[in-house]
Design an enzyme around this catalytic site. Structure first.
Site, PDB file in Angstrom:
ATOM      1  CB  SER A 170      -0.972   0.038   1.349  1.00  0.00           C
ATOM      2  OG  SER A 170      -1.999   1.029   1.166  1.00  0.00           O
ATOM      3  CG  HIS A 372      -5.825  -2.341   1.157  1.00  0.00           C
ATOM      4  ND1 HIS A 372      -5.331  -2.037   0.067  1.00  0.00           N
ATOM      5  CD2 HIS A 372      -5.259  -1.613   1.940  1.00  0.00           C
ATOM      6  CE1 HIS A 372      -4.403  -1.415  -0.024  1.00  0.00           C
ATOM      7  NE2 HIS A 372      -4.125  -0.989   1.290  1.00  0.00           N
TER       8      HIS A 372
END
Ligand code: NAG
Ligand code: NAG
Ligand code: NAG
Length: 396
Positions: A170, A372
């Site tokens: 990320s 995620h």
């Protein structure tokens, strides 16, 4: 207003779940710090400290070899966590192939776990007091141009090697793009980067909860970074903060929706065993990191902080900041992404992978509901094994 701000900033969720757990149900790892945790699983661990050019002091954790070996593995690899993360992210999932750090250490890599400024292992500065505002004036831009270069140089020096492997989740991908765009000599120091749901472009950001909040707040970013520079305030702690917010009746629904946003709508749920560990290791961040993503969502540009026209002219010599020159990144990059991501959308990953001149792999996780957060908690066969296999077979 404050509450809305806070809402936008909520990046993790279900304290409701955490509260439902009592001590006996908590995973035994919950009570260990990172070095105890790594040792518990039979791996060696070293603690290192690096000082950045602008004098932030960051701790690096090193796992020099696997369970069955001794000495130091020959291939250095540097792992950088995401926003609201720290080194723990890569070991929190526990044994065997579940934690990327262990899997790599067992397979010939000398594993270095990085930390960004501001988290629990980066809350130190040569001159600035982390309890004051002057410490909290950075975004992922600074992580890219200061924290990564300093950490990578340190690892290369200690291992006496010219190049290493990079892994970033990320924001660890965001900062990687920035380092390579703005400090191109670092491109020669990377053999291969494996980026896990790297945040870069935000043209297709479609989060049903965060999108409207970002748009609503957009004119207030500059004020907000000045008033709430550390988020959430350290005195509160993120976990307490969520517990308090989510306990209020008016926010119950909101918290549940947040849960869905991050867990994904039909994923069958987050890893409930590991969630408390993850929450325990959620550090505070500089709110500018969050609002900088907000700016990217609003503008559709991946670029340095936008101060507004007047100051942009001073700082950048133009009305708006220049985009990061992504197309100049020649480092081989392998990108791992998933359809179930509600923060870094697949279309944006696909777009940036086309703009990167040397994207050597674009790997879609073979479970559409992988989220995620699953990159941290549920990698194992779905993520970690494909990452390792590609690393082993890659001939730069
Ligand atoms: C973890 O705790 C042990 C003491 O129990 C301590 O020696 C060690 O330095 C701690 N590790 C970190 C990273 O704080
Ligand atoms: C991953 O680890 C699990 C046990 O934790 C094991 O059952 C599985 O075979 C391992 N997979 C690979 C590819 O090593
Ligand atoms: C924060 O840093 C920027 C440069 O990165 C500087 O222009 C600004 O004045 C700083 N703000 C504060 C409050 O120190």
């Amino acid at each position: 207003m404050e509450i809305l701000v806070i809402s936008f900033l909520l990046t993790s969720i279900c304290i409701c779940d955490l509260e439902a757990q009592n001590d006996e149900q908590l995973h035994p790892d919950y009570f260990l710090n990172i070095t105890e945790l790594i040792e518990k699983y039979g791996y060696p661990v070293e603690i290192h400290e690096v000082t950045t050019e602008d004098e932030y002091m960051l701790t690096l954790f090193r796992i020099p070899h696997g369970r069955q070996e001794s000495g130091v593995n020959s291939k250095p690899i540097f792992l950088m966590h995401g926003l609201f993360g720290q080194a723990e992210n890569y070991v929190v999932a526990g044994m065997f192939n579940a934690s990327l750090a262990y899997l790599l250490a067992d397979n010939g890599f000398d594993v270095w776990l990085g930390n960004t400024r501001g988290n629990m292992h980066g809350r130190k500065h040569k001159r600035l007091d982390p309890d004051t505002k002057s410490f909290w004036n950075f975004s992922w831009h600074e992580i890219g141009i200061y924290d990564l270069p300093a950490s990578i140089d340190y690892v290369l020096e200690r291992t006496r090697t010219p190049k290493l492997y990079y892994i970033g989740h990320s924001q660890g991908g965001t900062a990687f793009y920035i380092m390579n765009s703005l400090k191109p000599n670092y491109q020669q120091k990377i053999i291969l980067a494996s980026l896990l749901a790297p945040a870069g472009y935000f043209n297709n950001f479609d989060n049903p909860l965060l999108n409207p909040i970002v748009k609503f707040l957009k004119n207030m970013f500059p004020v907000l970074i000045n008033t709430m520079y550390e988020f959430p305030p350290k005195s509160m702690g993120l976990t307490t903060f969520f517990a308090n917010v989510c306990e209020e009746n008016i926010f119950r629904d909101f918290c549940l929706r947040m849960y869905n946003v991050f867990v994904g709508y039909d994923s069958g749920g987050i890893n409930k065993v590991l969630l408390p560990l993850l929450l325990k290791n959620l550090p505070t961040v500089c709110s500018k990191q969050i609002f900088h993503y907000g700016q990217a969502i609003i503008s559709g540009h991946f670029r340095p902080w936008d101060y507004g026209k007047q100051k942009n002219l001073e700082v950048y010599g133009r009305d708006v900041p220049p985009d990061y020159p992504i197309k100049s990144i020649k480092v081989p990059i392998a990108i791992y992404y998933t359809l179930g991501d509600n923060l870094v959308y697949p279309k944006d990953i696909e777009k940036i992978s086309e703009d990167l001149p040397n994207c050597v792999r674009r790997y879609l996780i073979k479970k559409p509901t992988f989220t995620h957060i699953d990159f941290i908690t549920d990698g194992a066969e779905l993520l970690n094994i494909p990452v390792l296999e590609f690393l082993k077979n890659f001939n730069g």
